[in-house]
Design an enzyme around this catalytic site. Structure first.
Site, PDB file in Angstrom:
ATOM      1  N   GLU A  13       2.291  10.343   5.709  1.00  0.00           N
ATOM      2  CA  GLU A  13       2.394  10.352   7.171  1.00  0.00           C
ATOM      3  C   GLU A  13       3.811  10.566   7.680  1.00  0.00           C
ATOM      4  O   GLU A  13       4.277   9.860   8.566  1.00  0.00           O
ATOM      5  CB  GLU A  13       1.801   9.054   7.747  1.00  0.00           C
ATOM      6  CG  GLU A  13       0.356   8.835   7.302  1.00  0.00           C
ATOM      7  CD  GLU A  13      -0.269   7.549   7.853  1.00  0.00           C
ATOM      8  OE1 GLU A  13       0.430   6.772   8.513  1.00  0.00           O
ATOM      9  OE2 GLU A  13      -1.470   7.340   7.607  1.00  0.00           O
ATOM     10  N   GLU A  73      -9.025   9.813   1.924  1.00  0.00           N
ATOM     11  CA  GLU A  73      -9.320   8.521   2.567  1.00  0.00           C
ATOM     12  C   GLU A  73     -10.536   8.614   3.475  1.00  0.00           C
ATOM     13  O   GLU A  73     -10.582   8.010   4.547  1.00  0.00           O
ATOM     14  CB  GLU A  73      -8.107   8.038   3.386  1.00  0.00           C
ATOM     15  CG  GLU A  73      -6.818   7.982   2.595  1.00  0.00           C
ATOM     16  CD  GLU A  73      -5.653   7.359   3.358  1.00  0.00           C
ATOM     17  OE1 GLU A  73      -5.876   6.747   4.429  1.00  0.00           O
ATOM     18  OE2 GLU A  73      -4.514   7.481   2.878  1.00  0.00           O
ATOM     19  N   ASN A  94       0.550  13.299   1.841  1.00  0.00           N
ATOM     20  CA  ASN A  94      -0.721  12.802   2.380  1.00  0.00           C
ATOM     21  C   ASN A  94      -0.570  12.521   3.872  1.00  0.00           C
ATOM     22  O   ASN A  94       0.438  11.947   4.302  1.00  0.00           O
ATOM     23  CB  ASN A  94      -1.063  11.497   1.622  1.00  0.00           C
ATOM     24  CG  ASN A  94      -2.477  10.998   1.871  1.00  0.00           C
ATOM     25  OD1 ASN A  94      -3.436  11.739   1.720  1.00  0.00           O
ATOM     26  ND2 ASN A  94      -2.595   9.721   2.242  1.00  0.00           N
ATOM     27  N   ASP A  96     -13.574   8.147   5.669  1.00  0.00           N
ATOM     28  CA  ASP A  96     -14.555   7.206   6.206  1.00  0.00           C
ATOM     29  C   ASP A  96     -15.007   7.737   7.558  1.00  0.00           C
ATOM     30  O   ASP A  96     -14.302   8.521   8.194  1.00  0.00           O
ATOM     31  CB  ASP A  96     -14.061   5.747   6.260  1.00  0.00           C
ATOM     32  CG  ASP A  96     -12.715   5.558   6.937  1.00  0.00           C
ATOM     33  OD1 ASP A  96     -12.255   6.468   7.652  1.00  0.00           O
ATOM     34  OD2 ASP A  96     -12.125   4.470   6.767  1.00  0.00           O
ATOM     35  N   HIS A  98     -10.003  10.252   8.168  1.00  0.00           N
ATOM     36  CA  HIS A  98     -10.557   9.091   8.873  1.00  0.00           C
ATOM     37  C   HIS A  98     -11.271   9.636  10.117  1.00  0.00           C
ATOM     38  O   HIS A  98     -10.640   9.937  11.117  1.00  0.00           O
ATOM     39  CB  HIS A  98      -9.450   8.106   9.266  1.00  0.00           C
ATOM     40  CG  HIS A  98      -8.834   7.442   8.077  1.00  0.00           C
ATOM     41  ND1 HIS A  98      -9.533   6.571   7.280  1.00  0.00           N
ATOM     42  CD2 HIS A  98      -7.598   7.543   7.527  1.00  0.00           C
ATOM     43  CE1 HIS A  98      -8.747   6.145   6.290  1.00  0.00           C
ATOM     44  NE2 HIS A  98      -7.574   6.727   6.419  1.00  0.00           N
TER      45      HIS A  98
HETATM   46  C1  XIL Z   1      -4.908   0.693   5.522  1.00  0.00           C
HETATM   47  C2  XIL Z   1      -5.684  -0.325   4.727  1.00  0.00           C
HETATM   48  O1  XIL Z   1      -6.999   0.128   4.571  1.00  0.00           O
HETATM   49  C3  XIL Z   1      -5.674  -1.672   5.397  1.00  0.00           C
HETATM   50  O2  XIL Z   1      -6.291  -2.651   4.584  1.00  0.00           O
HETATM   51  C4  XIL Z   1      -4.244  -2.082   5.723  1.00  0.00           C
HETATM   52  O3  XIL Z   1      -4.255  -3.273   6.469  1.00  0.00           O
HETATM   53  C5  XIL Z   1      -3.556  -1.000   6.502  1.00  0.00           C
HETATM   54  O4  XIL Z   1      -3.615   0.215   5.807  1.00  0.00           O
HETATM   55  N1  XIL Z   1      -3.766   5.677   6.238  1.00  0.00           N
HETATM   56  C6  XIL Z   1      -3.325   5.286   4.994  1.00  0.00           C
HETATM   57  C7  XIL Z   1      -3.772   4.008   4.415  1.00  0.00           C
HETATM   58  O5  XIL Z   1      -2.629   6.072   4.324  1.00  0.00           O
HETATM   59  O6  XIL Z   1      -2.799   3.441   3.588  1.00  0.00           O
HETATM   60  C8  XIL Z   1      -4.211   3.018   5.457  1.00  0.00           C
HETATM   61  O7  XIL Z   1      -4.790   1.888   4.795  1.00  0.00           O
HETATM   62  C9  XIL Z   1      -5.177   3.666   6.408  1.00  0.00           C
HETATM   63  C10 XIL Z   1      -4.534   4.834   7.111  1.00  0.00           C
END
Ligand code: XIL
Length: 800
Positions: A607, A716, A650, A718, A686
């Protein structure tokens, strides 16, 4: 040179790989050290620093001359850089006009793997010394609690050991006091009783010391020793080097096994006559993960050490192995006894059933008191013990002590160092459930060292070991994503947390059964794994890696450089550019180096792009202090530490064609053009209902990245569903999105990784992150039942 100079506080930052105690007193003898270093690694250079620390204060030695051929001899200064090319070797000749009495040679590196450094070492007295030479052989590479050394002694040759308390060097350099380390030496002659002696390093004594058994044991130590065993047990980690002094001693005269010895722990325990070890029971410490259960505990080669503050540390080690005990058995623990040391082994027959620590608990604690007595305490569902005993021992236990608890029917007998101490009746139901967890109970302000832990069976006894949940291999069901994905060369993974693996059988069953990859959801992030400048918390990450290995899963390391979950010592550390670079390099290389060969992918930078098109890069402490080049450095350093790991950039919000994706493209294209070792781009994915990018646009987006020669990965995924009320239609739409993303990946040649952010709705970050506005984003529901999304994934993977 990026590494900070040798100054207070900095040495602790480096990994000391080779402390070599030199001996004295040498008075005004002139001496000469020949040191040969070789790099075993055929691909990666070995870079580090060499220094010689002088005297009891361990400050940099003055007046040393070093010759590094082909160069001429030069003043050694405070340190010398070691730079060995792949498979390269170098000799160093250090000499002194005199004055140096006792010193420690230190080789350290932040980046190189200690096991790749091969050393040999000669120490020569050039004048005086009655014509004797001294050689030092094979120092231990990592400090440990237990050593087993084989000694030879004959006329004209005496052998000894150089001992260095592990934390002595770093602490002395920082001007800190050096805590006492007690060492028990046991010499086992070919026949007759063992000789036992105690010495102390630090705590007001010298923190490093050459010892010769002939002095320590006095006249009792034989003049001729063909092949005698010397066991060392220290209360804190030490380094050991074997020394030989004599007239032209030869290497062949000296046999050693001076390495932290797991096997030395086994030898601690004598089986009951006609008895045996249950499988895995001989060394229960090998199952590890104690620091995951308590931060007061530290695993070190040869055992476990602990130090408590103002309160009790009571640890039931549910993350470790447990025993099923239908019959009689023994449990033995070898601990350190003496002033300042106290603590008990806990046998827990029933875990607490409520929030109060004692609710429902059946437990027996057996330990040593500070006065060298044996203590026993039993609990049964109440905060005050049902039995509480203290048995004095004459003479009081001191140094290494073996405590043993033997169950025979209803009797529980306690022994110390093989002598019966006392016994109680199990009339409080300790073993009613026929299950036993192990634990440790440490009083406030105490120290503890555990050298070994074993379960044993007397003749006819019965006990079996259940491995740590992190070492449990799960069954792969027929309907497994990993089977269908594996057949197409796709890694299918989920982001996970070790606590759920330890505590929930369903969680580990589905994880190991369905996936062939896992990502560390949090435990490899900077804050959890590197909370203080000189403290790493590896246990939870190690546990994940171990679970992955036990279940043949690949690991994605997440994430090395990110603005979130970054400890304030970094984000508000007010570092200069050089300092922050050194901090970042050490962080990256410690992690990537530790998991080299075990973590297949790293999200190196996470990020880094700003969300608004105007500002290309996010304003983070890294950008502000180092500049945009921090990204290049991060990849280069990670690559140095593991040239085989695939390195990813990422980010989120880059799944569809658009401005942020364009800027990602420019960023990674420029990295590639500059020759930065980047291998892939991770698309977080996400998503939230109802929107998702179309498959065509995802594929078009992926394609421009793969044209740069990069892999793309879904990292990631979801798909949140708006709350409240989750309808069947929504679950179908969610499944369709999962299917689309997977198809976009499968239809892209460079997409080989498909990872969801969790797998069960029971454990997802989405409700927390969205203030409860979205939920249920994953393919399994909160009761571990597969949802339409799971079946969509399975079907897609199975369709040609
Ligand atoms: C999130 C985790 O899922 C949580 O448990 C934590 O509190 C915060 O981070 N992008 C990312 C991840 O790269 O590392 C993040 O994970 C979600 C967003």
């Amino acid at each position: 040179m990026l590494l900070p100079a040798f100054c207070a506080g900095q040495l602790a930052a480096a990994r000391i790989v080779y402390p070599q105690a030199a001996v004295g007193p040498l008075g005004s003898d002139e001496f000469h050290i020949e040191l040969h270093l070789a790099n075993r690694d055929p691909n990666v250079p070995w870079q580090g620093t060499l220094r010689f620390l002088d005297g009891q204060t361990l400050s940099p030695a003055a007046d040393l001359t070093i010759r590094v051929p082909p160069a001429e001899p030069a003043d050694m200064g405070t340190s010398v850089a070691v730079n060995l090319p792949p498979s390269g070797a170098q000799s160093y000749y250090i000499s002194s006009p005199g004055q140096l009495v006792v010193g420690v040679l230190v080789i350290e590196s932040e980046t190189a793997a200690p096991e790749n450094l091969v050393t040999s070492f000669f120490y020569r007295l050039l004048t005086g010394g009655e014509g004797k030479d001294l050689i030092a052989v094979q120092p231990s590479r990592s400090p440990g609690l237990a050593y087993s050394v084989t000694l030879t002694r004959r006329a004209g040759l005496d052998v000894g050991l150089a001992l260095v308390a592990d934390d002595a060097i770093a602490r002395a350099v920082q001007g800190l006091s050096i805590p006492a380390t007690d060492v028990t030496l046991t010499f086992t002659p070919a026949s007759g009783e063992p000789l036992v002696a105690q010495i102390q390093l630090g705590g007001g004594n010298a923190p490093h010391r050459p010892i010769f058994p002939s002095e320590v044991f006095g006249a009792a130590f034989p003049v001729e020793v063909d092949s005698g065993r010397l066991d060392l047990h220290a209360s804190r980690p030490i380094h050991v080097t074997l020394l030989a002094v004599g007239t032209a001693p030869l290497f062949e005269d000296v046999q050693i096994g001076a390495a932290p010895a797991e096997s030395a722990a086994w030898e601690l325990f004598r089986l009951p006559e006609g008895g045996s070890f249950p499988e895995g029971g001989a060394n229960l410490l090998a199952e590890r993960f104690w620091p995951c259960s308590s931060s007061a505990l530290e695993e070190v080669p040869g055992g476990l050490i602990g130090e408590t503050g103002g309160s009790w540390t009571t640890v039931t080690h549910t993350q470790g192995p447990s025993l099923d005990i239908p019959g009689d058995f023994h449990v033995a623990a070898a601990v350190h006894a003496g002033a300042g040391y106290q603590g008990s082994l806990m046998l827990v027959g029933r875990l607490p059933s409520g929030t109060a620590w004692y609710r429902g608990v059946r437990r027996l604690d057996v330990g040593v008191s500070e006065t060298g007595a044996v203590t026993l305490t039993a609990f049964n569902d109440s905060p005050s013990p049902v039995i509480s005993q203290e048995w004095p021992v004459d003479p009081p236990l001191a140094g290494k002590a073996v405590l043993e608890i033997a169950r025979s029917g209803n009797r529980l007998a306690v022994a110390a160092n093989g002598r019966p101490i006392g016994e109680i009746q199990d009339n409080f139901g300790l073993l009613e459930d026929r299950r036993l967890w192990l634990g440790l109970n440490l009083p406030p302000r105490s120290r503890f060292a555990l050298y070994g832990l074993a379960a044993m069976l007397p003749p006819g006894g019965q006990a079996t070991l259940r491995p740590s949940p992190f070492r449990e291999t799960q069954q792969i069901p027929e309907q497994a994503l990993r089977i269908a994905a594996g057949a197409r060369g796709l890694a299918v993974g989920a982001a996970v947390a070790p606590n759920f693996i330890a505590d929930e059988p369903d969680y580990r069953r589905i994880l190991g059964g369905q996936f062939n990859m896992l990502t560390a959801e949090n435990v490899m992030k900077w804050e959890p794994i590197h909370p203080e400048p000189d403290r790493f918390n590896f246990c939870p990450a190690d546990a994940l890696v171990e679970f992955a290995q036990a279940n043949q899963m690949a690991v994605r390391g997440h994430t090395l450089v990110w603005h979130n979950q970054l400890p304030s010592w970094v984000s508000s550390g007010n570092f200069t550019k050089e300092e922050l670079m050194a901090v970042m390099r050490r962080h990256i290389q410690t992690l990537v180096g530790r998991y080299r060969g075990k973590v297949a992918h790293w999200d190196v930078v996470n990020e880094a792009l700003d969300d608004s098109p105007g500002n290309p890069l996010r304003e983070t402490v890294f950008l502000e202090t180092i500049g945009p080049e921090y990204i290049d450095w991060a990849f280069r350093w990670a690559h140095e530490a593991d040239p085989d790991a695939k390195l990813f950039y990422n980010d989120y919000g880059i799944e569809d064609l658009g401005s942020k994706s364009d800027r990602t493209y420019q960023l990674v294209r420029d990295l590639k053009e500059r020759g930065v070792p980047i291998h892939g781009v991770g698309f977080q994915f996400h998503l939230r209902l109802p929107w998702a990018p179309t498959k065509t646009r995802m594929k078009e987006n992926f394609a421009r990245f793969t044209e740069l020669g990069l892999e793309v990965a879904v990292t990631e995924l979801d798909v949140g569903i708006p709350t409240p009320g989750i309808t069947a239609e929504e679950l179908e739409r969610q499944a369709e999105i999962y299917r689309n993303v997977l198809e976009a990946c499968l239809e892209t040649e460079g997409c080989k990784t498909f990872v969801t952010w969790g797998f069960t709705d029971k454990h997802t970050w989405i409700p927390g992150f969205t203030d409860g506005k979205y939920d249920a984003p994953l393919p399994w529901d909160e009761n571990y039942q597969p949802k339409p999304a799971f079946f969509a994934l399975l079907e897609t993977l199975r369709s040609p």
